[in-house]
Write a protein that holds these residues in place. Structure first.
Motif, short mmCIF file in Angstrom:
data_model
loop_
_atom_site.label_atom_id
_atom_site.label_comp_id
_atom_site.label_asym_id
_atom_site.label_seq_id
_atom_site.Cartn_x
_atom_site.Cartn_y
_atom_site.Cartn_z
N GLY A 1 -4.23 4.13 7.02
CA GLY A 1 -4.41 2.72 6.79
C GLY A 1 -3.39 2.11 5.82
O GLY A 1 -2.80 2.51 5.57
N HIS A 2 -3.50 0.72 6.00
CA HIS A 2 -2.51 0.00 4.90
C HIS A 2 -2.41 -0.49 3.96
O HIS A 2 -1.66 -0.49 3.35
N GLU A 3 -3.62 -0.01 3.88
CA GLU A 3 -4.49 0.81 1.94
C GLU A 3 -3.44 1.97 0.97
O GLU A 3 -3.19 2.45 0.55
N ILE A 4 -2.13 2.55 2.42
CA ILE A 4 -1.11 3.29 1.79
C ILE A 4 -0.24 2.15 1.15
O ILE A 4 0.49 2.90 0.02
N THR A 5 -0.15 0.49 0.90
CA THR A 5 0.72 -0.16 0.00
C THR A 5 0.89 0.21 -1.28
O THR A 5 1.69 0.55 -1.75
N TYR A 6 -0.16 0.47 -2.01
CA TYR A 6 -0.95 -0.27 -2.81
C TYR A 6 -0.26 1.30 -3.47
O TYR A 6 0.10 1.40 -4.79
N GLY A 7 -0.81 2.14 -3.34
CA GLY A 7 -0.27 3.33 -4.38
C GLY A 7 0.77 3.92 -3.93
O GLY A 7 1.67 4.15 -4.57
N HIS A 8 1.60 3.84 -2.30
CA HIS A 8 3.21 3.34 -2.70
C HIS A 8 3.93 3.25 -3.63
O HIS A 8 4.57 3.54 -4.43
N ALA A 9 3.86 1.86 -3.59
CA ALA A 9 4.28 0.36 -4.31
C ALA A 9 4.06 1.09 -5.95
O ALA A 9 4.74 0.43 -6.25
N GLN A 10 2.56 1.33 -6.12
CA GLN A 10 2.48 1.43 -7.24
C GLN A 10 3.48 2.77 -8.13
O GLN A 10 4.03 2.37 -9.27
N GLY A 11 3.74 4.02 -7.41
CA GLY A 11 4.30 4.82 -8.01
C GLY A 11 6.01 4.47 -7.74
O GLY A 11 6.60 4.83 -8.60
#
Length: 333
Positions: A135-145
């Motif tokens: 799901g697009h909840e992927i964005t938060y973890g990816h961008a934070q890294g």
């Protein structure tokens, strides 16, 4: 630090074998699996490029957002759809599969933190993270890294967030916590706390998919956006100007593609289909390639593939084709 309970090691890619000569190779023959719990990523030679496929097996954010679940199986479907692609890239390019971050027992926040830590590991090793959703909840973890990696470098570099999506994903978090629609709101709040510029461009936005409140929030946060009409009406000048200006204003780009931006005829396998979504045509490819060829890509992900809703694997094949385009036009930081 990556949580071992939220990590699933890679399994080998499989597919058709026509031979072992360079001109006969397919992607699955060039993918090297690396278990990040047991070893580190191979050291890149000077000027060598490498990318790491990492799945985010989660649809907890979609469930919280009252969408149709099933995207947790997206990473496996994307790998399968891409495995038989012929190799048309440099023999020095390293392709690694690092397995999946999984959302266990609905613990999305922990899964996102594990994803962020793993992206940081990938970036520190000099690789491009290529994330498979989920799901697009992927964005938060990816961008934070990526943000974390840039903070460690201490060079004052500006990260641009580019979302090709029918939705802003600027919903404020509520009692249920983060969802698939809150990622960019969360990033905006983090940027405010860190004193970091929030530089966000959304492309393909649909008025019928976003409330007035979301448009207001976008205005309050100085979000740049181009709505889907620019694609429908083939407004090449507007699209190219918006993307070119965005690329000039930032040092690095995080690119996320939500497959629900595309017309349901091309992407039926998503939680929220769009009868009037954009087409993956020549104009879209021009915009996509402009980002890929900018030399500023710091991470890319494909989000919202739901295989349980797909028809004839159309959506998985579209997502895989976007990965093929990415590798064919690869220039990254």
């Amino acid at each position: 630090m990556m949580q071992s309970d939220f990590y699933r090691p890679p399994v080998g890619w499989t597919g058709r074998i026509d031979g072992t000569d360079e001109e006969l190779l397919r992607w699955h023959q060039r993918i090297t699996p690396v278990n990040l719990l047991n070893g580190s990523l191979p050291v890149l030679k000077p000027h060598q490029q490498g990318l790491v496929f990492l799945g985010f097996s989660s649809d907890e954010g979609v469930r919280r957002n009252k969408g149709r679940v099933g995207a947790a199986e997206g990473p496996a479907a994307l790998r399968k759809a891409a495995a038989n692609f012929p190799v048309h890239f440099d023999s020095d390019l390293l392709l690694i599969d690092a397995g999946d971050i999984v959302c266990k027992d609905g613990q999305l926040e922990t899964a996102q933190q594990s994803l962020s830590d793993t992206v940081l590991t990938i970036r520190k090793a000099g690789y491009l993270p290529v994330l498979l959703g989920g799901g697009h909840e992927i964005t938060y973890g990816h961008a934070q890294g990526i943000y974390q990696h840039l903070r460690m470098r201490k060079r004052g570099e500006k990260l641009g967030l580019l979302n090709i999506d029918a939705h802003f994903d600027l919903r404020m978090t509520g009692a249920e916590g983060p969802t698939s629609g809150t990622g960019f709101w969360q990033l905006a709040q983090d940027c405010k706390l860190e004193g970091t510029p929030f530089c966000y461009l959304a492309v393909g936005v649909q008025a019928n998919s976003n409330t007035q409140q979301l448009f207001r929030i976008a205005g309050d946060l100085d979000v740049q956006y181009v709505d889907a009409d620019a694609f429908h009406l083939q407004d090449k000048v507007l699209l190219q100007a918006a993307i070119s200006q965005f690329l000039r204003d930032v040092d690095h780009v995080y690119l996320t593609i939500d497959l629900d931006v595309f017309s349901a005829a091309f992407a039926p396998g998503v939680s929220a289909t769009a009868y009037n979504g954009i087409r993956p045509d020549g104009l879209f490819l021009e915009c996509y390639r402009a980002v890929l060829q900018s030399g500023k890509l710091a991470g890319i992900d494909i989000a919202e593939l739901n295989p349980s809703l797909d028809v004839d694997n159309r959506t998985a094949k579209l997502g895989a084709a976007l990965l093929f385009e990415m590798i064919s036009n690869l220039h990254y930081h």
